[in-house]
Scaffold this active site. Structure first.
Site, PDB file in Angstrom:
ATOM      1  N   SER A 146       0.869  -1.203   0.063  1.00 28.87           N
ATOM      2  CA  SER A 146      -0.054  -0.039  -0.118  1.00 28.87           C
ATOM      3  C   SER A 146       0.900   1.123   0.156  1.00 28.87           C
ATOM      4  CB  SER A 146      -0.782   0.000   1.237  1.00 28.87           C
ATOM      5  OG  SER A 146      -1.492   1.215   1.469  1.00 28.87           O
ATOM      6  N   TYR A 159      -1.237  -0.333  10.414  1.00 30.16           N
ATOM      7  CA  TYR A 159      -1.472  -0.508   8.768  1.00 30.16           C
ATOM      8  C   TYR A 159      -0.158   0.022   8.073  1.00 30.16           C
ATOM      9  CZ  TYR A 159      -3.591  -0.980   4.244  1.00 30.16           C
ATOM     10  OH  TYR A 159      -3.824  -1.346   2.876  1.00 30.16           O
ATOM     11  N   LYS A 163       2.733  -2.447   6.203  1.00 33.32           N
ATOM     12  CA  LYS A 163       3.006  -2.260   4.720  1.00 33.32           C
ATOM     13  C   LYS A 163       4.420  -1.850   4.445  1.00 33.32           C
ATOM     14  CE  LYS A 163      -1.047  -3.566   3.484  1.00 33.32           C
ATOM     15  NZ  LYS A 163      -1.347  -4.755   2.523  1.00 33.32           N
ATOM     16  N   ALA A 193     -12.033   1.160  -4.443  1.00 39.20           N
ATOM     17  CA  ALA A 193     -13.280   1.417  -3.771  1.00 39.20           C
ATOM     18  C   ALA A 193     -13.953   0.322  -3.185  1.00 39.20           C
ATOM     19  CB  ALA A 193     -14.177   2.490  -4.285  1.00 39.20           C
TER      20      ALA A 193
HETATM   21  N1  LIG Z   1      -8.534  -1.024  -1.288  1.00 41.36           N
HETATM   22  C1  LIG Z   1      -7.672  -0.320  -1.300  1.00 41.36           C
HETATM   23  O1  LIG Z   1      -8.022   0.830  -1.779  1.00 41.36           O
HETATM   24  C2  LIG Z   1      -6.362  -0.882  -1.037  1.00 41.36           C
HETATM   25  C3  LIG Z   1      -5.338  -0.025  -1.059  1.00 41.36           C
HETATM   26  C4  LIG Z   1      -4.003  -0.329  -1.028  1.00 41.36           C
HETATM   27  C5  LIG Z   1      -3.813  -1.715  -0.608  1.00 41.36           C
HETATM   28  N2  LIG Z   1      -4.667  -2.377  -0.314  1.00 41.36           N
HETATM   29  C6  LIG Z   1      -4.605  -4.003   0.185  1.00 41.36           C
HETATM   30  O2  LIG Z   1      -5.027  -4.835  -0.688  1.00 41.36           O
HETATM   31  C7  LIG Z   1      -5.457  -5.973  -0.064  1.00 41.36           C
HETATM   32  C8  LIG Z   1      -6.866  -6.394  -0.099  1.00 41.36           C
HETATM   33  O3  LIG Z   1      -7.499  -5.185   0.228  1.00 41.36           O
HETATM   34  P1  LIG Z   1      -9.009  -4.976  -0.230  1.00 41.36           P
HETATM   35  O4  LIG Z   1      -9.405  -3.769  -0.450  1.00 41.36           O
HETATM   36  O5  LIG Z   1      -9.634  -6.304  -1.043  1.00 41.36           O
HETATM   37  O6  LIG Z   1      -9.776  -5.176   1.154  1.00 41.36           O
HETATM   38  P2  LIG Z   1     -10.780  -6.505   1.509  1.00 41.36           P
HETATM   39  O7  LIG Z   1     -11.300  -6.260   3.015  1.00 41.36           O
HETATM   40  O8  LIG Z   1     -12.154  -6.610   0.670  1.00 41.36           O
HETATM   41  O9  LIG Z   1      -9.941  -7.853   1.386  1.00 41.36           O
HETATM   42  C9  LIG Z   1      -9.121  -8.214   2.482  1.00 41.36           C
HETATM   43  C10 LIG Z   1      -9.243  -9.859   2.502  1.00 41.36           C
HETATM   44  O10 LIG Z   1      -8.335 -10.247   3.531  1.00 41.36           O
HETATM   45  C11 LIG Z   1      -8.951 -11.146   4.109  1.00 41.36           C
HETATM   46  N3  LIG Z   1      -8.160 -11.585   5.583  1.00 41.36           N
HETATM   47  C12 LIG Z   1      -8.068 -10.509   6.571  1.00 41.36           C
HETATM   48  N4  LIG Z   1      -7.434 -11.300   7.561  1.00 41.36           N
HETATM   49  C13 LIG Z   1      -6.835 -12.392   7.078  1.00 41.36           C
HETATM   50  C14 LIG Z   1      -6.251 -13.467   7.546  1.00 41.36           C
HETATM   51  N5  LIG Z   1      -5.620 -13.584   8.780  1.00 41.36           N
HETATM   52  N6  LIG Z   1      -6.146 -14.653   6.786  1.00 41.36           N
HETATM   53  C15 LIG Z   1      -6.804 -14.622   5.674  1.00 41.36           C
HETATM   54  N7  LIG Z   1      -7.460 -13.630   5.064  1.00 41.36           N
HETATM   55  C16 LIG Z   1      -7.508 -12.549   5.743  1.00 41.36           C
HETATM   56  C17 LIG Z   1     -10.102 -10.623   4.645  1.00 41.36           C
HETATM   57  O11 LIG Z   1     -11.081 -11.504   5.128  1.00 41.36           O
HETATM   58  C18 LIG Z   1     -10.660 -10.029   3.171  1.00 41.36           C
HETATM   59  O12 LIG Z   1     -11.364 -11.069   2.494  1.00 41.36           O
HETATM   60  C19 LIG Z   1      -5.010  -5.652   1.503  1.00 41.36           C
HETATM   61  O13 LIG Z   1      -3.751  -6.142   1.776  1.00 41.36           O
HETATM   62  C20 LIG Z   1      -5.059  -4.168   1.431  1.00 41.36           C
HETATM   63  O14 LIG Z   1      -4.019  -3.638   2.445  1.00 41.36           O
HETATM   64  C21 LIG Z   1      -6.325  -2.135  -0.733  1.00 41.36           C
END
Ligand SMILES: NC(=O)c1ccc[n+]([C@@H]2O[C@H](COP(=O)([O-])OP(=O)(O)OC[C@H]3O[C@@H](n4cnc5c(N)ncnc54)[C@H](O)[C@@H]3O)[C@@H](O)[C@H]2O)c1
Length: 243
Positions: A146, A159, A163, A193
């Site tokens: 991230s 967080y 990261k 989003a």
């Molecule tokens: N959405 C964004 O804007 C964004 C931006 C930067 C980074 N990210 C990163 O992308 C990744 C996915 O994010 P997202 O936006 O799809 O969020 P999300 O919450 O939709 O997905 C995250 C998933 O990780 C799973 N998870 C959490 N803890 C876990 C564990 N201990 N074991 C196994 N699975 C686990 C959750 O159940 C969830 O389904 C994350 O690592 C997040 O930090 C997202």
């Protein structure tokens, strides 16, 4: 296509989209998440072809469970070409239940939840797939980062720290596994989003006045997984300038 990918966090927005993209590219995909319930439907959808999928409920904080997932994958499909380590957790939006907090408001429990999921969980996944990939002398490990790991952000202390830690983890893994032809990289996806998210500020900050498409991130994962000569890198899929 006999290539195999494991996607963690596959019940989430980015993980599901990435799993679908690998399926569309003909991969055999292990769709894994802490939350088991959405995985069956996702696997069934990928199984419509051209790819195949199996659901696998696993908490990435539990090394034994991650190791069992890797062993079962090898037993069924004989190899692992790609680890897409997407599963992640924050306080606030990603957790669904906890509120984002200032650093000084974090309890040890808050801190451990985020660090153990994002940093230790990703370490577990790398450690588990490394053996089979070393034997194959081939593999791609793509870690979901991230930009908050680069820039920091108020109320994202655990967080952002996790990261940022992933950059260090990626570099050491890339250094140690490179001689086995295992490529290790981080992808920072920009702002993607979730339904109901307020993204006005993210759009304002964007040079292109938009947020990121999960599909574009997912297509990049598949492209990167096909590259032979790229490792130890951090990719910013973003339209904000951040150094
Ligand atoms: N959405 C964004 O804007 C964004 C931006 C930067 C980074 N990210 C990163 O992308 C990744 C996915 O994010 P997202 O936006 O799809 O969020 P999300 O919450 O939709 O997905 C995250 C998933 O990780 C799973 N998870 C959490 N803890 C876990 C564990 N201990 N074991 C196994 N699975 C686990 C959750 O159940 C969830 O389904 C994350 O690592 C997040 O930090 C997202």
């Amino acid at each position: 296509m006999d290539k195999v990918a494991i996607v963690t966090g596959a019940a989430g927005v980015l993980g599901e989209t990435i799993a679908r993209a690998f399926g569309k590219a003909g991969y055999r995909v292990v769709v894994s998440d802490l939350r088991a319930e959405p995985l069956d439907r996702l696997a069934a959808s990928i199984n419509e072809g051209p790819g195949q999928a199996v659901p696998y409920a696993a908490d990435i904080r539990d090394f034994d469970r991650v190791k069992a997932m890797v062993q079962d994958t090898i037993a069924g499909w004989k190899r692992i070409d790609v680890l897409a380590a997407v599963g992640g957790q924050g306080l606030g939006r990603l957790s669904g239940t906890r509120k984002e907090k200032l650093l000084i408001e974090h309890t040890d429990e808050d801190w451990d939840l985020v660090i153990e999921t994002n940093l230790k969980g990703t370490f577990h996944c790398i450690k588990a797939v490394a053996g089979p990939m070393m034997e194959q002398r081939d593999g791609h490990i793509i870690i979901m980062g991230s930009n908050i790991g680069t820039t920091g952000r108020t109320r994202a202390g655990s967080y952002g720290t996790s990261k940022a830690g992933l950059y260090g983890l990626m570099k050491v893994a890339a250094l140690e596994l490179g001689e086995y032809n295992i490529k290790v990289n981080v992808v920072n996806p920009g702002r993607v989003a979730h339904p109901g998210d307020v993204v006005d500020r993210n759009i304002q900050e964007s040079l292109l006045k938009r947020i990121q498409d999960a599909e574009e991130v997912a297509d990049f994962y598949v492209y990167l997984a096909g590259m032979r000569n790229v490792s130890g890198q951090i990719f910013n899929l973003d339209s904000r300038i951040m150094f």
